[in-house]
Design a protein around this motif. Sequence first.
Motif, mmCIF file in Angstrom:
data_model
loop_
_atom_site.group_PDB
_atom_site.id
_atom_site.type_symbol
_atom_site.label_atom_id
_atom_site.label_comp_id
_atom_site.label_asym_id
_atom_site.label_seq_id
_atom_site.Cartn_x
_atom_site.Cartn_y
_atom_site.Cartn_z
ATOM 1 N N GLU A 1 -9.295 -6.644 1.186
ATOM 2 C CA GLU A 1 -8.147 -7.495 1.489
ATOM 3 C C GLU A 1 -7.903 -8.095 2.757
ATOM 4 O O GLU A 1 -8.681 -7.354 4.008
ATOM 5 C CB GLU A 1 -6.828 -6.556 1.409
ATOM 6 C CG GLU A 1 -5.730 -7.059 1.826
ATOM 7 C CD GLU A 1 -4.487 -6.101 1.231
ATOM 8 O OE1 GLU A 1 -3.290 -6.476 1.641
ATOM 9 O OE2 GLU A 1 -4.732 -4.959 0.871
ATOM 10 N N THR A 2 -7.703 -9.313 2.942
ATOM 11 C CA THR A 2 -7.436 -9.830 4.139
ATOM 12 C C THR A 2 -5.922 -10.083 4.655
ATOM 13 O O THR A 2 -5.198 -10.573 3.754
ATOM 14 C CB THR A 2 -7.967 -11.185 4.163
ATOM 15 O OG1 THR A 2 -9.387 -11.229 3.886
ATOM 16 C CG2 THR A 2 -7.887 -11.974 5.482
ATOM 17 N N ASP B 1 0.322 -7.766 1.831
ATOM 18 C CA ASP B 1 0.575 -6.440 1.616
ATOM 19 C C ASP B 1 1.975 -6.132 1.467
ATOM 20 O O ASP B 1 2.547 -5.689 2.593
ATOM 21 C CB ASP B 1 -0.034 -5.501 2.723
ATOM 22 C CG ASP B 1 -0.046 -3.967 2.687
ATOM 23 O OD1 ASP B 1 0.294 -3.780 1.560
ATOM 24 O OD2 ASP B 1 -0.263 -3.529 3.733
ATOM 25 N N HIS C 1 0.707 -1.108 0.014
ATOM 26 C CA HIS C 1 0.037 -0.022 0.030
ATOM 27 C C HIS C 1 0.875 1.375 0.008
ATOM 28 O O HIS C 1 0.450 2.346 -0.391
ATOM 29 C CB HIS C 1 -1.147 0.083 1.021
ATOM 30 C CG HIS C 1 -0.491 0.250 2.394
ATOM 31 N ND1 HIS C 1 -0.220 -0.943 3.488
ATOM 32 C CD2 HIS C 1 0.096 1.293 3.284
ATOM 33 C CE1 HIS C 1 0.326 -0.375 4.503
ATOM 34 N NE2 HIS C 1 0.417 0.840 4.378
#
Length: 416
Positions: free
Chosen positions: A246-247, A181, A150
Motif C-alpha cells: 500500500e502507498t 486507508d 486497517h
Amino acid sequence: MFNFLKTPISNPLKSSFVKNIPQIVAVSFITAFLTASLTSYLFRQSDRVILNDNNSIEQNNEFIPVPPVATQKGSDSVVGVVDKVATKDLPVFEQEFINPFGNDDFFSQFFGPFQPQIPQQEQKGTEKREVAGGTGFIVSSDGLIVTNRHVVDIEGAEYTVITNKNERYSAQLLAKDPVEDLAILKINKTGLPTVELGNSDEIKVGQSVVAIGNALGEFQNTVSVGVVAGLNRTINIPGQNGQRGETIAGAIQTDAAINPGNSGGPLLNLKGEVIGINTAIVVGSQNIGFAIPVNKARRDLNSINSAGKISYPYLGVRYVLVNEDIQKEQNLTVSYGALILKGTGSQDPAIMPGSPAESAGLKEGDVILELNGQKVDFDNSLAALVQKRQIGETVTLKVLSDGIEKTINVTLAERP
C-alpha cells in the motif's frame, strides 16, 4: 520504520487543555476497540515499490496504525467521543488429561492403578472476544463514522461503537476505500454530535495542530499538540501474508504525539476542525506521525452519499515515478513522468487487462509525461492526478513512447 497503530480505550480526559481550542463545538470520535491480541502491524518498506496508479519511491522505513480521543469544551461539555470494538467468534479450549494408551489391556497391566496421564487441549465451543481496537469520529448526526481501513480490515469481525457515556451501538461497515486507508461505518442512531471538517488544502507547514487518540490503548481521550512538520509525504508499505502493498500519498506529517491505538483519530486545527485522519508513525522516531488529509475522507463521504459506495476513476497502469536515477537506469531522455513497468510477480502486469490504458494502446516502457497539461512528477503523481478526475471523463495524456512524444486521449473507467 513505519507502523500502523490500533488499540483500546479507557478514561475520559478532563477539560483543562481544550480551553485552548475555543471553537471545538461538536467533535465526535469513535474508538475501535479490536482487542484479543492487540498486536501492532510492522511493515518494512522496500527501496522501490510499484503499485497500481498509485506509486512513489521512498527510503526504507516502518509503519504502524493509531487510536482516538475525546475533547471537551468548557468544564463539563464532553464532545461525543465513541469507542469502536471489533469482536469475533474465537474457539474456547480447555485442558484435559487423557491416557495415551486408552483402555488397552496390554499397557494397563504394566501401570496398574497408576495409569499415565498427559495434558491435551480440547475445544469447548466458541465465544465472542474483542480482537482489535482503533479510533474514528462521527461526521453526520445520523451516525456516519470515519476511521482507517486497517482498523476494520478484520475478516468475520463485528463492530461495536461505544460512546463517551458508555452507550453501545452495533456498527455496520458501509465501505472500505480501495485506494486510501479509510473506511466508513454507520450506527443506527440519530441526533449525534458531529465533527466539523476543515479544508486540508489550506494547511500550512508550521501551523499548530491537535491530535486526539486513545494512547497505547489505555489512556482514552488523550490530547497532544504539535505543528504540521511537512506536507505531501509519501510512504510505501509492502504487503504481508500475500496481501498487496500500500502507498499512502500526500500525507500530513506532524510532531504531535501519536501513539499505538490512535488509528482513525482526528488531527484538528485550532478552530476545532478536522484536517486529517491519524494513520501512522515512524517506529523508533521522536514524534514523526502521519495523517491522511481530510479532503480525501470528504471525497469518500460524497461518494457514499451519491452512489452508496466509494468509487474511483482509474487508468490501469503500474508505474514508477521517474527521477535522475531511474532516468539513468532505464536510459530515458526525460527525468520526470510515470514510467510504465510491470511488477515483480506474474500477477503484476504493466497494463491491467481490459483497462482504459489497454484500450488506449499504452504499453510497458511508455512514460506518461502529462495529464491534461499537468506535469507528472513527485509533486503531482499520476495516481493523484487521475483521482482528481471523474469516472467516464476523457483525459489527454502526453506520452513518450519509443523515444517519440505523442498525445493520447483516454476515457477513465471505474476502478475494479
